[in-house]
Write a protein that holds these residues in place. Structure first.
Motif, PDB file in Angstrom:
ATOM      1  N   ILE A  33       0.831  -1.190   0.000  1.00 53.12           N
ATOM      2  CA  ILE A  33       0.000   0.000   0.000  1.00 53.12           C
ATOM      3  C   ILE A  33       0.876   1.255   0.000  1.00 53.12           C
ATOM      4  CG2 ILE A  33      -0.176   0.191   2.496  1.00 53.12           C
ATOM      5  CD1 ILE A  33      -3.244   0.360   2.022  1.00 53.12           C
ATOM      6  N   GLY A  39       3.362  10.798   2.566  1.00 51.00           N
ATOM      7  CA  GLY A  39       3.754  11.653   3.689  1.00 51.00           C
ATOM      8  C   GLY A  39       4.585  10.961   4.746  1.00 51.00           C
ATOM      9  N   PHE A  56       9.548   5.298   8.194  1.00 54.64           N
ATOM     10  CA  PHE A  56       8.705   4.124   8.377  1.00 54.64           C
ATOM     11  C   PHE A  56       9.537   2.928   8.865  1.00 54.64           C
ATOM     12  CE2 PHE A  56       6.864   0.353   6.101  1.00 54.64           C
ATOM     13  CZ  PHE A  56       5.715   0.239   6.841  1.00 54.64           C
ATOM     14  N   ALA A  85      10.056   0.093  17.082  1.00 53.40           N
ATOM     15  CA  ALA A  85       8.867  -0.376  17.800  1.00 53.40           C
ATOM     16  C   ALA A  85       9.017  -1.863  18.124  1.00 53.40           C
ATOM     17  CB  ALA A  85       7.618  -0.125  16.968  1.00 53.40           C
ATOM     18  N   LEU A 137      -4.261   1.446   5.621  1.00 48.58           N
ATOM     19  CA  LEU A 137      -2.980   2.060   5.966  1.00 48.58           C
ATOM     20  C   LEU A 137      -2.555   1.647   7.373  1.00 48.58           C
ATOM     21  CD1 LEU A 137      -3.362   5.715   4.620  1.00 48.58           C
ATOM     22  CD2 LEU A 137      -1.856   3.952   3.758  1.00 48.58           C
ATOM     23  N   LEU A 161       0.895  -0.461   8.554  1.00 49.03           N
ATOM     24  CA  LEU A 161       1.875   0.019   9.537  1.00 49.03           C
ATOM     25  C   LEU A 161       1.968  -0.935  10.731  1.00 49.03           C
ATOM     26  CD1 LEU A 161       1.805   2.566   7.764  1.00 49.03           C
ATOM     27  CD2 LEU A 161       1.853   3.929   9.847  1.00 49.03           C
ATOM     28  N   ILE A 216       4.403  -1.502  14.182  1.00 51.93           N
ATOM     29  CA  ILE A 216       4.167  -0.186  14.779  1.00 51.93           C
ATOM     30  C   ILE A 216       2.837  -0.226  15.545  1.00 51.93           C
ATOM     31  CG2 ILE A 216       3.879   2.271  14.277  1.00 51.93           C
ATOM     32  CD1 ILE A 216       5.545   1.792  11.716  1.00 51.93           C
ATOM     33  N   GLU A 267       0.897   4.799  17.694  1.00 52.81           N
ATOM     34  CA  GLU A 267       2.041   5.345  16.957  1.00 52.81           C
ATOM     35  C   GLU A 267       1.752   5.358  15.452  1.00 52.81           C
ATOM     36  OE1 GLU A 267       5.730   3.399  18.018  1.00 52.81           O
ATOM     37  OE2 GLU A 267       6.778   4.486  16.418  1.00 52.81           O
ATOM     38  N   LEU A 325       1.763   8.651  13.085  1.00 49.46           N
ATOM     39  CA  LEU A 325       2.523   8.782  11.833  1.00 49.46           C
ATOM     40  C   LEU A 325       1.607   9.228  10.692  1.00 49.46           C
ATOM     41  CD1 LEU A 325       4.915   5.693  11.736  1.00 49.46           C
ATOM     42  CD2 LEU A 325       5.596   8.085  11.533  1.00 49.46           C
ATOM     43  N   LEU A 326       0.421   8.650  10.653  1.00 47.06           N
ATOM     44  CA  LEU A 326      -0.499   8.964   9.561  1.00 47.06           C
ATOM     45  C   LEU A 326      -1.089  10.366   9.714  1.00 47.06           C
ATOM     46  CD1 LEU A 326      -2.191   5.468   9.183  1.00 47.06           C
ATOM     47  CD2 LEU A 326      -0.523   6.521   7.654  1.00 47.06           C
ATOM     48  N   ALA A 386       1.554  12.783   8.694  1.00 47.87           N
ATOM     49  CA  ALA A 386       1.676  12.833   7.239  1.00 47.87           C
ATOM     50  C   ALA A 386       0.544  13.679   6.648  1.00 47.87           C
ATOM     51  CB  ALA A 386       1.626  11.425   6.661  1.00 47.87           C
TER      52      ALA A 386
END
Lengths: 254, 437
Positions: free
Chosen positions: A93, A97, A103, A110, B386, B390, B395, B399, B403-404, B407
């Motif tokens: 996906i 941003g 990432f 983490a 999304l 992650l 993650i 968190e 992050l999203l 962004a």
């Protein structure tokens, strides 16, 4: 002890009445082994990978999944990843941003945090990325861009393998990693995967085609149909499937 | 207006009118302007939901009480409370409780072509530039602006001579100091001469737990072929009411970029009015709003294309947690003469809280036939796909959300040109997300 033990797994789409997608799937994977799961469209291969990763759209109605002796189905999505389970997505996906570097670092830290390890230092992290990205042909520019944003199909698959190489999981599930790859890209990706083969690591390679298995040679091949594994054998089974197709299994199961 | 269905004045209106009644009668232009503004407020009162421009921000209900006008702030306290954007290298002018604090402001060694004074000094000296106060008229009655015009006594007057390039940003630090609720009014004026460049920063803050009220208005005369960047950070206390108005008169071939960042106040309304009266100018009004608890924040824009060939761009991002409420209203008017106008407006909201609400109201009024105008508004939760991606990489949920969200907001903050300011604003957003996690 097997690393992954799937026993009589039944599952359906969350909230939907009726139709089961997995209907009593049993599979055992040991450290160091590479298992290929092949099967026609709609046999439940991707569903299996999503359920292992913890996607919330599915409901397990019966059976169990044990990962290194622990109940995998009880774990949160991120907990599974921290324990060492990695799903390389069929359709990675785009995350606009969020730079790939950010990432990867967030994910790695983490996981380390969850395992009670220290965060990776910036120089160590940069070194790790440089080391792993080079072999996969992933440029610095791609690493600075948003995750998968503007990547071609092949670049996305390579980026998945990079994530895998950085996170160093114990169990890699590759969901149709060969789809959308040309012959050259297939080679790069396969080499990336083969570099990660180790006696401590297991892999489940999901694919329609035998082609990928010329590059990533499996120890065991399973044929999946209608939510179950209907036959297992050595790597020669893939060649047989390539020659004869899935028709006989579909008839058997009907 | 519907005066007949609003027979009684609220306590807030009564208190404000009592305050307005005490205005001294000064027989000059500014005195007349103040009295006219006071009269229009007495006539119209605080706006309510039946006044279209305030439909989603019913100030009459939200502002129950008016508080007394603030007295002079203690210098040490104002200094201690003025924390925002301190790390950014800029010329700081501190306005505490609506008055410039010379002890905390840097009026020294002004760059060539820069004139910087307090409004009170300008009025006292009888300088011609004072005649520009109240010169930009929004074209519709605005209660917040009327109160400001009537009651503001001080603020900053900044002039950049034609052709001057002022490298160092000018940061006007608005701070409330005091331990009791009070109201402060500040009026500023920015005049950017032909071909000049300037980065102008405004910030707003005050002590937690005190229900103070801030009303600020700034008029910008943006001359021909100028480049003006305006960055604004509103981080008032979560008990405060913040009303502000930014007015722009934009000349020819001008680059005007504004970024308004709102995180604070119980109730906030920021109105931006721009009149494009010179051809071939480009304006971008961008902004981000981060809300939580029961905060209410409203960004209202009004862009008036009067001449041909201008471009206007608006991008606003709103993040709503808990029971907060966000409002975006954007109106683009394209006059008949304003052919070849290119106007695009986008408001995007990300709703985190189940009980949060976003109201988007884009409006286009087009009288010319050869224009390109578009608007869009979206409102949604964080994409589950999304989040799954992650989380599947290890993650944790909060968190991953952070992050999203970062962004999401980042796309708007990235438009800030000044590196130091952009980084400071990104840090503000990170701080907000950290406090949430």
């Amino acid at each position: 002890m097997a690393m992954l033990e799937i026993d009589n797994l039944h599952a359906k789409i969350e909230g939907e009445e009726g139709r089961e997608i997995l209907k009593g799937l049993t599979l055992s994977v040991n450290p160091g082994e590479v298992h290929a799961i092949m099967g026609p469209n709609g046999s439940g291969k991707s569903t299996l990978s999503y359920i292992l990763a913890g996607k919330e759209d599915y409901e397990v109605t019966d059976g169990s999944v044990t990962f290194e002796g622990e109940d995998l189905l009880e774990m949160e999505i991120d907990e599974r990843a921290a324990k060492g389970l990695f799903l390389a997505f069929q359709y990675p996906i785009e995350v606009p941003g969020v730079a790939t570097m950010t990432f990867l670092r967030s994910a790695l830290n983490a996981q380390r945090k969850k395992r009670g390890e220290e965060e990776i230092s910036t120089p160590d992290f940069l070194r790790l990325i440089r080391e792993r990205a080079g072999g996969l042909g992933i440029s610095q520019d791609m690493l600075k861009r948003g995750v998968n944003v503007g990547f071609s199909g092949g670049e996305k698959k390579r980026a998945e393998i990079l994530q895998m190489a950085v996170l160093q999981p114990k169990l890699c599930i590759l969901d149709e990693t060969d789809s959308g790859l040309d012959i050259d890209a297939l080679k790069v990706v396969s080499e990336g995967v083969n570099a990660l083969r180790s006696p401590d690591r297991a892999m489940i390679v999901i694919t329609h085609y035998q082609r990928l298995l010329n590059h990533i040679v499996p120890d065991v091949v399973h044929v999946m149909n209608k939510g179950r594994i209907v036959r297992s054998g050595g790597k020669e089974l893939a060649l047989e499937l390539e020659a004869n197709g899935y028709a006989e299994y579909q008839q058997d199961a009907a | 207006m519907n005066a007949d269905i609003r027979p009684i004045r609220t306590p807030a209106e009564q208190a404000l009118i009592a305050e307005l009644d005490q205005l001294p009668s000064v027989n000059d232009r500014l005195g007349d302007l103040r009295l006219a503004a006071a009269r229009s407020f007495e006539e119209n009162g605080l706006p309510h939901r039946r006044v279209e421009e305030w439909k989603y921000t019913d100030l009459r209900t939200l502002m129950r009480d008016a508080v007394p006008v603030a007295g002079t702030a203690a210098v040490a306290e104002a200094d201690a409370r003025a924390k925002l954007l301190r790390e950014v290298e800029a010329r700081r002018i501190v306005v505490a409780n609506g008055a410039v604090v010379p002890e905390l402001s840097d009026f020294s060694a002004l760059e060539e072509g820069l004139t910087l004074r307090s409004l009170a000094d300008v009025i006292a000296s009888g300088d011609d530039v004072a005649a520009r106060i109240g010169g930009i008229v929004p074209g519709r009655y605005d209660a917040a602006l009327a109160l400001n015009t009537a009651l503001a006594k001080d603020g900053v007057v900044l002039e950049v001579a034609p052709g001057a390039h002022i490298e160092r940003p000018i940061h006007v630090v608005h701070v409330f100091a005091g331990s009791a609720p009070a109201a402060s009014f500040a009026r500023s004026l920015v005049v950017v001469g032909e071909g000049a460049t300037l980065t102008y920063v405004e910030s707003f803050e005050g002590p937690a737990g005190i229900a103070y009220q801030v009303n600020s208005a700034t008029e910008f005369y943006v001359g021909d072929e100028t480049h003006l960047d305006v960055v604004r950070l509103q981080e008032e206390s979560a008990s405060a009411i913040h009303l502000s108005t930014l007015l722009f008169e934009v000349g020819r071939r001008t680059q005007l970029h504004t970024f308004t960042f709102a995180m604070g106040a119980a109730v906030a309304r920021t109105s931006l009015y721009a009149t494009l009266s010179g051809e071939d100018s480009h304006i971008a009004f961008n902004g981000a709003t981060l809300l939580k608890d029961r905060q209410h924040s409203d960004s209202t824009l009004f862009v008036d294309h009067k001449v041909p060939g201008c471009e206007s761009r608006e991008l606003f991002k709103t993040v709503l947690d808990d029971q907060s409420r966000g409002v975006f209203q954007g109106k683009i008017v394209v006059r008949q003469a304003a052919q070849k106008t290119d106007g695009r407006m986008m408001s995007r909201a990300l709703v985190l809280g189940d009980d949060a609400e976003m109201d988007n109201k884009p409006e286009l009024e087009i009288f010319a036939d050869d224009v390109q105008c578009g608007h869009g508004a979206t409102c949604g939760a964080i994409d589950d796909e999304l989040l799954f991606y992650l989380r599947a990489r290890g993650i944790p949920l909060k968190e991953a959300q952070s992050l999203l969200v970062q962004a999401f907001v980042g796309e708007a903050i990235e438009t800030v040109e000044h590196d130091g300011l952009r980084e400071a604003l990104i840090a503000c957003a990170e701080g907000w997300l950290k406090a949430r996690a």
